[in-house]
Write a protein that holds these residues in place. Structure first.
Motif, short mmCIF file in Angstrom:
data_model
loop_
_atom_site.label_atom_id
_atom_site.label_comp_id
_atom_site.label_asym_id
_atom_site.label_seq_id
_atom_site.Cartn_x
_atom_site.Cartn_y
_atom_site.Cartn_z
N LYS A 1 0.82 -1.21 0.00
CA LYS A 1 0.00 0.00 0.00
C LYS A 1 0.85 1.26 0.00
N CYS A 2 0.43 2.29 -0.73
CA CYS A 2 1.18 3.55 -0.77
C CYS A 2 1.15 4.20 0.61
N SER A 3 2.33 4.62 1.10
CA SER A 3 2.37 5.17 2.46
C SER A 3 2.38 6.69 2.46
N TYR A 4 2.24 7.31 1.29
CA TYR A 4 2.25 8.78 1.24
C TYR A 4 0.88 9.34 1.58
N PHE B 1 11.76 24.39 -14.64
CA PHE B 1 12.84 25.15 -14.00
C PHE B 1 12.61 25.34 -12.50
N LEU B 2 11.36 25.16 -12.05
CA LEU B 2 11.08 25.34 -10.62
C LEU B 2 11.85 24.33 -9.77
N LYS B 3 12.12 23.16 -10.36
CA LYS B 3 12.90 22.14 -9.63
C LYS B 3 14.32 22.62 -9.39
N GLY B 4 14.79 23.47 -10.28
CA GLY B 4 16.13 24.03 -10.09
C GLY B 4 16.13 25.21 -9.13
N GLU C 1 22.40 27.36 -14.13
CA GLU C 1 22.57 27.08 -12.70
C GLU C 1 21.50 26.12 -12.17
N TYR C 2 20.42 25.90 -12.93
CA TYR C 2 19.35 25.01 -12.45
C TYR C 2 19.50 23.57 -12.93
N ILE C 3 20.31 23.36 -13.97
CA ILE C 3 20.25 22.05 -14.64
C ILE C 3 20.72 20.90 -13.72
N LYS C 4 21.72 21.16 -12.87
CA LYS C 4 22.23 20.08 -12.00
C LYS C 4 21.13 19.61 -11.05
N LYS C 5 20.46 20.58 -10.46
CA LYS C 5 19.40 20.25 -9.50
C LYS C 5 18.23 19.54 -10.20
N LEU C 6 17.94 20.02 -11.40
CA LEU C 6 16.86 19.41 -12.18
C LEU C 6 17.17 17.93 -12.42
N ARG C 7 18.42 17.64 -12.73
CA ARG C 7 18.81 16.25 -12.98
C ARG C 7 18.74 15.42 -11.71
N ARG C 8 19.02 16.04 -10.57
CA ARG C 8 18.90 15.29 -9.31
C ARG C 8 17.44 14.94 -9.02
N CYS C 9 16.55 15.87 -9.36
CA CYS C 9 15.12 15.63 -9.11
C CYS C 9 14.55 14.58 -10.05
N LYS D 1 8.41 30.88 5.16
CA LYS D 1 9.79 30.42 4.95
C LYS D 1 10.21 29.39 5.99
N ASP D 2 9.56 29.41 7.17
CA ASP D 2 9.90 28.43 8.20
C ASP D 2 9.62 27.01 7.70
N ILE D 3 8.67 26.87 6.78
CA ILE D 3 8.34 25.56 6.22
C ILE D 3 9.01 25.39 4.85
N PHE D 4 8.81 26.38 4.00
CA PHE D 4 9.26 26.27 2.60
C PHE D 4 10.78 26.17 2.49
N ASN D 5 11.48 26.89 3.35
CA ASN D 5 12.95 26.94 3.24
C ASN D 5 13.66 25.98 4.21
N ARG D 6 12.92 25.01 4.76
CA ARG D 6 13.59 24.08 5.68
C ARG D 6 14.77 23.40 4.97
N LYS D 7 15.77 23.04 5.76
CA LYS D 7 16.94 22.35 5.18
C LYS D 7 16.63 20.88 4.97
N LYS D 8 17.42 20.24 4.11
CA LYS D 8 17.37 18.79 3.87
C LYS D 8 15.98 18.31 3.46
N GLN D 9 15.36 19.00 2.53
CA GLN D 9 14.07 18.55 2.03
C GLN D 9 14.32 17.62 0.83
N ASP D 10 13.39 16.73 0.59
CA ASP D 10 13.56 15.74 -0.47
C ASP D 10 12.46 15.96 -1.51
N TYR D 11 12.83 16.59 -2.62
CA TYR D 11 11.84 16.95 -3.63
C TYR D 11 11.03 15.73 -4.10
N ARG D 12 11.74 14.65 -4.36
CA ARG D 12 11.06 13.49 -4.96
C ARG D 12 10.05 12.90 -4.01
N ALA D 13 10.39 12.80 -2.75
CA ALA D 13 9.43 12.26 -1.77
C ALA D 13 8.28 13.24 -1.59
#
Ligand code: SF4
Length: 340
Positions: free
Chosen positions: A4-7, A106-109, A275-283, A45-57
């Protein structure tokens, strides 16, 4: 362990800045999300800019943040975007991130999170636009770095912008989308702008968006209602069987659109700030669209010139069959073909 999906479902959690809880748009959004858990916060920003966020999850279970934008509300249009001949070309930054999930976005970057901030202090945006209009007519893209129609189930923001345009005739707004809007309002200063892509590109890289059939139906509904309609063949994406994919696509589009009712067209190949392409590829690791060996030129990652040019020509050679060349705008390194 079950399969079952846990999200959590999308927007199962809504963060609301204390200062916006009484605004009408906040109330409208929350009334459309009766099952969501509401958490009051001081600053987005307290939520949106938190550190160590995982875009894919996070993208599987996005949270929504309702906030007031106290910074810049209206920006000058980027030189990577076509201004369609408008010298006073601006965009409204009313949402951070997008509910759709295009591999190449580009938003992912730009951001470290998949959560979405919706700025609900729309009246401040409207006041700013009215002040800017005292310097002359302006063209404002209101769905430029998001897709407002992706949020139409929880907030009818396009209608509010249309109401502003209705009483400010020097203001032209553009509503760009990959969705199928529910309603259309025919006004001379409102442009409904549809991004068209082959179904293969939509299925592979434009998650959550309307199918090509849905977008063409929306184009028909808009033209039938007498609206100004722009068609965007942008970004063109270099998939493996590019020519056959786009050939079939152009056949579908050419026979599926009532061309004498189309206001104008834009054509452009995929390009993104380097400057966005590296992050885009990680996502989006292993995505055919992001892993392409782009060239870097003046701070942008793009297809090599000869490839980009052949892609544009492929589309452009089909368009004069159906539409006046003066209505075609193209990203050919900043120049336009259009005559307005
Ligand atoms: S619809 Fe536009 S803004 Fe939304 S994810 Fe796709 S490219 Fe990004």
């Amino acid at each position: 362990m079950s399969g079952k999906c846990s999200y959590n479902p999308t927007f199962s959690h809504v963060y609301v800045e204390e200062q916006v809880k009484e605004l009408p748009l906040t109330k409208e959004v929350l009334s459309n999300l009766p099952s969501s858990k509401i958490i009051y916060i001081k600053h987005y920003k307290d939520i949106f800019n938190r550190k160590k966020q995982d875009y894919r999850a996070q993208s599987k279970s996005r949270s929504l943040i309702l906030a007031a934008n106290k910074g810049n509300l209206i920006f000058k249009g980027s030189d990577m975007c076509q201004d369609h001949g408008n010298s006073r070309f601006f965009y409204a930054a009313g949402v951070m991130n997008c509910l759709f999930d295009c591999d190449y976005c580009f938003l992912k970057g730009m951001y470290n999170t998949a959560d979405i901030v919706l700025f609900v202090n729309l009246e401040d945006y409207f006041d700013k636009v009215k002040r800017m209009l005292s310097d002359g007519p302006m063209f404002l893209s209101v769905s430029y770095d998001t897709d407002l129609y992706a949020l139409q189930g929880i907030a009818d923001i396009p209608s509010r912008w249309i109401d502003l345009a209705k009483v400010n005739l020097d203001l032209t707004i553009e509503l760009r989308t990959k969705a199928h809007p529910k309603t259309f309002v025919p006004l001379g200063n409102v442009i409904y702008s549809f991004t068209l892509s082959p179904q293969k590109v939509i299925s592979s890289f434009e998650r959550g968006t309307s199918s090509l059939r849905g977008r063409l139906d929306a184009v028909k509904e808009a033209t039938d209602a007498g609206c100004k309609v722009r068609l965007c063949f942008d970004p063109l994406i270099r998939v493996r069987d590019w020519e056959s994919c786009y050939n079939e696509f152009m056949d579908t589009v050419i026979y599926g659109v009532c061309w004498d009712k189309v206001y104008d067209i834009s054509v452009g190949t995929f390009r993104i700030s380097a400057e966005y392409i590296k992050k885009l590829r990680r996502c989006c690791p292993m995505s055919e669209v992001t892993e392409y060996p782009f060239v870097n030129s003046e701070g942008y990652s793009k297809y090599p010139d000869e490839i980009a040019s052949s892609m544009r020509s492929f589309i452009l050679k089909r368009l004069p069959e159906v539409i006046d060349e003066g209505k075609i705008f193209c990203d050919s390194d900043g120049s336009v073909f259009g005559d307005r």
